[in-house]
Design a protein around this motif. Sequence first.
Motif, PDB file in Angstrom:
ATOM      1  N   LEU A 192      18.830  12.118  32.214  1.00  0.00           N
ATOM      2  CA  LEU A 192      19.353  11.892  34.044  1.00  0.00           C
ATOM      3  C   LEU A 192      19.661  11.009  34.797  1.00  0.00           C
ATOM      4  CD1 LEU A 192      18.114  15.777  33.754  1.00  0.00           C
ATOM      5  CD2 LEU A 192      20.234  15.227  33.847  1.00  0.00           C
ATOM      6  N   LYS A 193      18.018  10.268  34.977  1.00  0.00           N
ATOM      7  CA  LYS A 193      18.159   8.874  35.713  1.00  0.00           C
ATOM      8  C   LYS A 193      19.681   7.913  35.138  1.00  0.00           C
ATOM      9  CE  LYS A 193      14.844   5.875  37.630  1.00  0.00           C
ATOM     10  NZ  LYS A 193      14.030   4.734  37.663  1.00  0.00           N
ATOM     11  N   ALA A 194      19.582   8.117  34.320  1.00  0.00           N
ATOM     12  CA  ALA A 194      20.492   6.860  33.686  1.00  0.00           C
ATOM     13  C   ALA A 194      21.777   7.339  34.241  1.00  0.00           C
ATOM     14  CB  ALA A 194      20.823   6.693  32.051  1.00  0.00           C
ATOM     15  N   LEU A 195      22.617   8.499  34.415  1.00  0.00           N
ATOM     16  CA  LEU A 195      23.818   9.038  34.265  1.00  0.00           C
ATOM     17  C   LEU A 195      23.541   9.290  36.105  1.00  0.00           C
ATOM     18  CD1 LEU A 195      23.867  12.366  32.013  1.00  0.00           C
ATOM     19  CD2 LEU A 195      25.170  10.285  32.304  1.00  0.00           C
ATOM     20  N   SER A 196      22.648   9.442  36.589  1.00  0.00           N
ATOM     21  CA  SER A 196      22.790   9.326  38.091  1.00  0.00           C
ATOM     22  C   SER A 196      22.789   7.595  38.591  1.00  0.00           C
ATOM     23  CB  SER A 196      21.369   9.658  39.088  1.00  0.00           C
ATOM     24  OG  SER A 196      21.134   9.572  39.996  1.00  0.00           O
ATOM     25  N   MET A 197      22.526   7.072  37.691  1.00  0.00           N
ATOM     26  CA  MET A 197      22.332   5.362  38.447  1.00  0.00           C
ATOM     27  C   MET A 197      24.144   4.959  38.331  1.00  0.00           C
ATOM     28  SD  MET A 197      19.849   3.969  39.577  1.00  0.00           S
ATOM     29  CE  MET A 197      19.465   5.534  40.725  1.00  0.00           C
ATOM     30  N   GLN A 198      24.155   5.657  37.067  1.00  0.00           N
ATOM     31  CA  GLN A 198      25.969   4.943  36.268  1.00  0.00           C
ATOM     32  C   GLN A 198      26.543   5.556  37.057  1.00  0.00           C
ATOM     33  OE1 GLN A 198      26.723   6.527  31.743  1.00  0.00           O
ATOM     34  NE2 GLN A 198      28.688   6.702  32.890  1.00  0.00           N
ATOM     35  N   ALA A 199      26.601   7.112  38.005  1.00  0.00           N
ATOM     36  CA  ALA A 199      27.587   7.291  39.413  1.00  0.00           C
ATOM     37  C   ALA A 199      27.560   6.024  40.407  1.00  0.00           C
ATOM     38  CB  ALA A 199      27.100   8.891  39.268  1.00  0.00           C
ATOM     39  N   LEU A 200      26.290   6.015  40.354  1.00  0.00           N
ATOM     40  CA  LEU A 200      25.776   4.999  41.830  1.00  0.00           C
ATOM     41  C   LEU A 200      26.673   3.931  41.782  1.00  0.00           C
ATOM     42  CD1 LEU A 200      22.552   5.347  42.869  1.00  0.00           C
ATOM     43  CD2 LEU A 200      24.722   6.164  44.380  1.00  0.00           C
ATOM     44  N   GLY A 201      26.506   3.529  40.377  1.00  0.00           N
ATOM     45  CA  GLY A 201      27.203   1.605  39.520  1.00  0.00           C
ATOM     46  C   GLY A 201      29.101   2.485  39.526  1.00  0.00           C
ATOM     47  N   GLN A 202      29.029   3.059  38.836  1.00  0.00           N
ATOM     48  CA  GLN A 202      30.693   3.184  39.263  1.00  0.00           C
ATOM     49  C   GLN A 202      31.247   3.967  40.833  1.00  0.00           C
ATOM     50  OE1 GLN A 202      30.158   6.047  35.423  1.00  0.00           O
ATOM     51  NE2 GLN A 202      32.333   5.432  35.417  1.00  0.00           N
ATOM     52  N   GLY A 203      30.514   4.126  41.996  1.00  0.00           N
ATOM     53  CA  GLY A 203      30.943   4.658  43.104  1.00  0.00           C
ATOM     54  C   GLY A 203      30.952   3.262  43.725  1.00  0.00           C
ATOM     55  N   VAL A 204      30.153   1.778  43.356  1.00  0.00           N
ATOM     56  CA  VAL A 204      30.147   1.107  44.185  1.00  0.00           C
ATOM     57  C   VAL A 204      31.085   0.569  43.539  1.00  0.00           C
ATOM     58  CG1 VAL A 204      29.067  -1.080  44.770  1.00  0.00           C
ATOM     59  CG2 VAL A 204      27.470   0.810  44.599  1.00  0.00           C
ATOM     60  N   ASP A 205      31.635   0.381  42.027  1.00  0.00           N
ATOM     61  CA  ASP A 205      32.424  -0.425  41.370  1.00  0.00           C
ATOM     62  C   ASP A 205      33.860  -0.048  41.968  1.00  0.00           C
ATOM     63  OD1 ASP A 205      34.179  -1.713  39.857  1.00  0.00           O
ATOM     64  OD2 ASP A 205      33.950  -0.634  37.692  1.00  0.00           O
TER      65      ASP A 205
END
Length: 171
Positions: A46-59
């Motif tokens: 869940l933490k990885a998916l949360s960080m992934q969402a942030l990473g894709q948002g910043v992308d």
Amino acid sequence: TESRRATVDVFLKASGYLDCAIRQVLPQIPSELRRQLPVDLAEGNLKALSMQALGQGVDMQLGLAIDSPKATLAVKRRLACEMVKYWHQVQESIPELPVSEGWGKKHLLFVKWKYVEAKSAAYYFHGLILDEGNSEKSHGMAIAALEASEEFLKESKRASAAFHATPPTSR
């Protein structure tokens, strides 16, 4: 542009919901039941998916900045560096994802691809900023940063090809 901004908002909301699940919901579940949850609902995932969402948002934000004539190189570099940070955190947070089945392996390849791509962008914008300097030293450092960016870009293309070729295949 508006749909990209809306997409950034969706990624931020998704990250917030996942963070809420990690901080507020999971601690309320007894440890016996937590162990019985599917691996997708493990705290690390869940933490990885949360960080992934942030990473894709910043992308997406970086894409908007690249398209905007008002965005400075410093802003683009900051966004690229944020992407590196988020994708690195994603890599560190996926301890429990089973890679034996197709989706787990594919997800790990996606994370590697995006992490290396983010590094390429960060070095690229850093090199452009250094190249604006007037000294030979800054010019030499700019060349080194741009060369590193090129190497990460090559690695990113290899990771992208591996991601797309891994079953279930995608384009």
